[in-house]
Design an enzyme around this catalytic site. Sequence first.
Site, PDB file in Angstrom:
ATOM      1  N   CYS A 123      50.640  39.227  48.458  1.00 44.79           N
ATOM      2  CA  CYS A 123      49.676  40.033  49.467  1.00 44.79           C
ATOM      3  C   CYS A 123      50.272  40.235  50.880  1.00 44.79           C
ATOM      4  O   CYS A 123      49.784  41.181  51.412  1.00 44.79           O
ATOM      5  CB  CYS A 123      48.464  39.304  49.595  1.00 44.79           C
ATOM      6  SG  CYS A 123      47.664  38.890  47.868  1.00 44.79           S
ATOM      7  N   HIS A 256      44.906  42.036  55.731  1.00 44.62           N
ATOM      8  CA  HIS A 256      44.934  41.813  54.026  1.00 44.62           C
ATOM      9  C   HIS A 256      43.526  41.929  53.775  1.00 44.62           C
ATOM     10  O   HIS A 256      42.567  40.791  54.408  1.00 44.62           O
ATOM     11  CB  HIS A 256      45.757  40.802  53.744  1.00 44.62           C
ATOM     12  CG  HIS A 256      45.597  40.543  52.126  1.00 44.62           C
ATOM     13  ND1 HIS A 256      45.395  41.425  51.249  1.00 44.62           N
ATOM     14  CD2 HIS A 256      45.324  39.238  51.727  1.00 44.62           C
ATOM     15  CE1 HIS A 256      45.478  40.813  50.173  1.00 44.62           C
ATOM     16  NE2 HIS A 256      45.352  39.598  50.307  1.00 44.62           N
ATOM     17  N   ASN A 286      40.260  42.176  46.292  1.00 41.86           N
ATOM     18  CA  ASN A 286      41.534  41.846  46.807  1.00 41.86           C
ATOM     19  C   ASN A 286      42.736  42.641  46.067  1.00 41.86           C
ATOM     20  O   ASN A 286      42.665  42.269  44.736  1.00 41.86           O
ATOM     21  CB  ASN A 286      41.844  40.401  46.636  1.00 41.86           C
ATOM     22  CG  ASN A 286      43.161  39.590  47.277  1.00 41.86           C
ATOM     23  OD1 ASN A 286      43.971  40.717  47.310  1.00 41.86           O
ATOM     24  ND2 ASN A 286      43.280  38.552  47.357  1.00 41.86           N
TER      25      ASN A 286
HETATM   26  O1  UT7 Z   1      45.322  37.164  48.489  1.00 38.33           O
HETATM   27  C1  UT7 Z   1      45.729  36.100  48.914  1.00 38.33           C
HETATM   28  C2  UT7 Z   1      45.054  35.297  49.983  1.00 38.33           C
HETATM   29  N1  UT7 Z   1      44.034  34.766  49.271  1.00 38.33           N
HETATM   30  C3  UT7 Z   1      43.087  34.462  50.061  1.00 38.33           C
HETATM   31  O2  UT7 Z   1      42.829  34.588  51.216  1.00 38.33           O
HETATM   32  C4  UT7 Z   1      41.825  33.700  49.171  1.00 38.33           C
HETATM   33  C5  UT7 Z   1      41.355  32.400  50.121  1.00 38.33           C
HETATM   34  N2  UT7 Z   1      40.208  31.528  49.543  1.00 38.33           N
HETATM   35  C6  UT7 Z   1      39.081  31.952  49.400  1.00 38.33           C
HETATM   36  O3  UT7 Z   1      39.007  33.304  49.651  1.00 38.33           O
HETATM   37  C7  UT7 Z   1      38.173  31.018  48.987  1.00 38.33           C
HETATM   38  O4  UT7 Z   1      38.661  29.704  48.945  1.00 38.33           O
HETATM   39  C8  UT7 Z   1      37.488  31.354  47.656  1.00 38.33           C
HETATM   40  C9  UT7 Z   1      36.579  32.703  47.727  1.00 38.33           C
HETATM   41  C10 UT7 Z   1      38.431  31.539  46.500  1.00 38.33           C
HETATM   42  C11 UT7 Z   1      36.503  30.270  47.363  1.00 38.33           C
HETATM   43  O5  UT7 Z   1      35.351  30.157  48.164  1.00 38.33           O
HETATM   44  P1  UT7 Z   1      35.128  28.650  48.817  1.00 38.33           P
HETATM   45  O6  UT7 Z   1      33.987  28.814  49.507  1.00 38.33           O
HETATM   46  O7  UT7 Z   1      36.515  27.945  49.106  1.00 38.33           O
HETATM   47  O8  UT7 Z   1      34.418  28.127  47.406  1.00 38.33           O
HETATM   48  P2  UT7 Z   1      35.096  26.671  46.712  1.00 38.33           P
HETATM   49  O9  UT7 Z   1      36.216  26.591  45.857  1.00 38.33           O
HETATM   50  O10 UT7 Z   1      35.036  25.329  47.620  1.00 38.33           O
HETATM   51  O11 UT7 Z   1      34.036  26.459  45.531  1.00 38.33           O
HETATM   52  C12 UT7 Z   1      32.653  26.193  45.832  1.00 38.33           C
HETATM   53  C13 UT7 Z   1      32.045  26.072  44.468  1.00 38.33           C
HETATM   54  C14 UT7 Z   1      32.372  25.118  43.209  1.00 38.33           C
HETATM   55  O12 UT7 Z   1      31.324  24.459  42.950  1.00 38.33           O
HETATM   56  P3  UT7 Z   1      31.209  22.803  43.060  1.00 38.33           P
HETATM   57  O13 UT7 Z   1      32.287  22.265  42.893  1.00 38.33           O
HETATM   58  O14 UT7 Z   1      30.641  22.994  44.516  1.00 38.33           O
HETATM   59  O15 UT7 Z   1      29.980  22.416  42.279  1.00 38.33           O
HETATM   60  C15 UT7 Z   1      33.053  26.344  42.539  1.00 38.33           C
HETATM   61  O16 UT7 Z   1      33.209  25.806  41.286  1.00 38.33           O
HETATM   62  O17 UT7 Z   1      31.761  27.317  43.873  1.00 38.33           O
HETATM   63  C16 UT7 Z   1      32.078  27.414  42.606  1.00 38.33           C
HETATM   64  N3  UT7 Z   1      32.601  28.611  42.224  1.00 38.33           N
HETATM   65  C17 UT7 Z   1      31.798  29.750  41.766  1.00 38.33           C
HETATM   66  N4  UT7 Z   1      30.606  29.768  41.497  1.00 38.33           N
HETATM   67  C18 UT7 Z   1      30.225  30.880  40.842  1.00 38.33           C
HETATM   68  C19 UT7 Z   1      33.886  29.035  42.330  1.00 38.33           C
HETATM   69  N5  UT7 Z   1      33.940  30.434  41.778  1.00 38.33           N
HETATM   70  C20 UT7 Z   1      32.836  30.818  41.529  1.00 38.33           C
HETATM   71  C21 UT7 Z   1      32.280  31.895  41.042  1.00 38.33           C
HETATM   72  N6  UT7 Z   1      30.792  31.839  40.855  1.00 38.33           N
HETATM   73  N7  UT7 Z   1      32.998  33.056  40.659  1.00 38.33           N
END
Ligand code: UT7
Length: 329
Positions: A123, A256, A286
């Site tokens: 990215c 980005h 993204n």
């Molecule tokens: O391009 C290169 C750079 N990439 C980035 O900058 C991405 C950086 N990371 C992010 O943008 C975020 O970490 C994400 C968008 C990927 C995830 O957001 P988050 O707020 O960090 O969520 P999380 O991973 O802590 O997940 C929270 C909850 C989890 O459930 P529990 O364990 O709390 O029950 C996940 O299983 O959300 C759940 N979850 C979903 N639920 C519904 C994860 N993906 C999904 C989904 N739909 N698609």
Amino acid sequence: MAQSTLYSRVIGTGSYLPPDRVTNQELAERLAAKGVETSDEWIVARTGIHARHFAAPDVTTSDLALAASQRAIAAADVDPQSIDLIIVATSTPDFVFPSTACLLQNKLGIRNHGAAFDVQAVCSGFAYAVSVADSLIRSGQNRTALVVGAETFSRILDFNDRTTCVLFGDGAGAIVLQASSEPGVLSSALHADGSYAHILCTPGNVNGGVIAGNAFLHMDGQAVFKLAVNVLEKVAIEALDKAQLTADQVDWLIPHQANIRIMQGTCRKLGLPAERMVVTVGEHGNTSAASIPLAFDVAVRDGRIKRGQNVLIEGVGGGFTWGASVIRF
Ligand code: UT7
């Protein structure tokens, strides 16, 4: 006689999104049919993404790059045969080799034997490619560069993994950089830390004619999030310092486009008003190396970015890599 400083200047921008626009709701329905649960509410709240575009199965990264490049070349009003450098930033090339840049050169009908190669910095790829092209132009080695970010990330998404497959999309963006005595790219800063390779990777390869390892994108979202917020602020300040500018002299921030929360955090930390940031993540998702040039072109074509303004671009991604450039448009 004193020699005048040589710069590389953006003389045209272009972009292309494949026509298949998939909303969160449509994606959630497709995933539900496979037993994978997600929702428009979750995706919007956590990322700011409302929709993304997916390339048709027979469309490759070089096809997207071609469409974006044709628009950038038309905007620049240059003879394609004068382009003596093509750099394509991509992590989803058409082939293992030859490079997507060589395929693009051929599709554009450029027969001048200029240099063409891909840059692989995920990215951050477009930030890396701009810096390399700028250096080659300022050194006098090349005069007119086509710098492209193009991706078909849908090809490496595991649609059984809701933590990644809702985030990414396909697309391409391009700029034409040309040698000029007028200021253009003012500064660049590039960095990498390979010890974080495991937090964002597609750890497969071709071995004995078959794919060995995992050819799907894997991401530890929270680890990437934390690193991204930290390095994006630092590299922005580093590039601004090199350009001898302060944040309040930035007319447009183009980070980005991965997650609106990361982008807003960076904007806030730099003390920039939210209106000065170009945001396309909602409509594009993204698109990895394509996200910055896509956003750049959108803001040039809708009249926001004007000649003489200072544009700060910055990328962050797998590797772990990060980089920024300050560009006088
Ligand atoms: O391009 C290169 C750079 N990439 C980035 O900058 C991405 C950086 N990371 C992010 O943008 C975020 O970490 C994400 C968008 C990927 C995830 O957001 P988050 O707020 O960090 O969520 P999380 O991973 O802590 O997940 C929270 C909850 C989890 O459930 P529990 O364990 O709390 O029950 C996940 O299983 O959300 C759940 N979850 C979903 N639920 C519904 C994860 N993906 C999904 C989904 N739909 N698609």
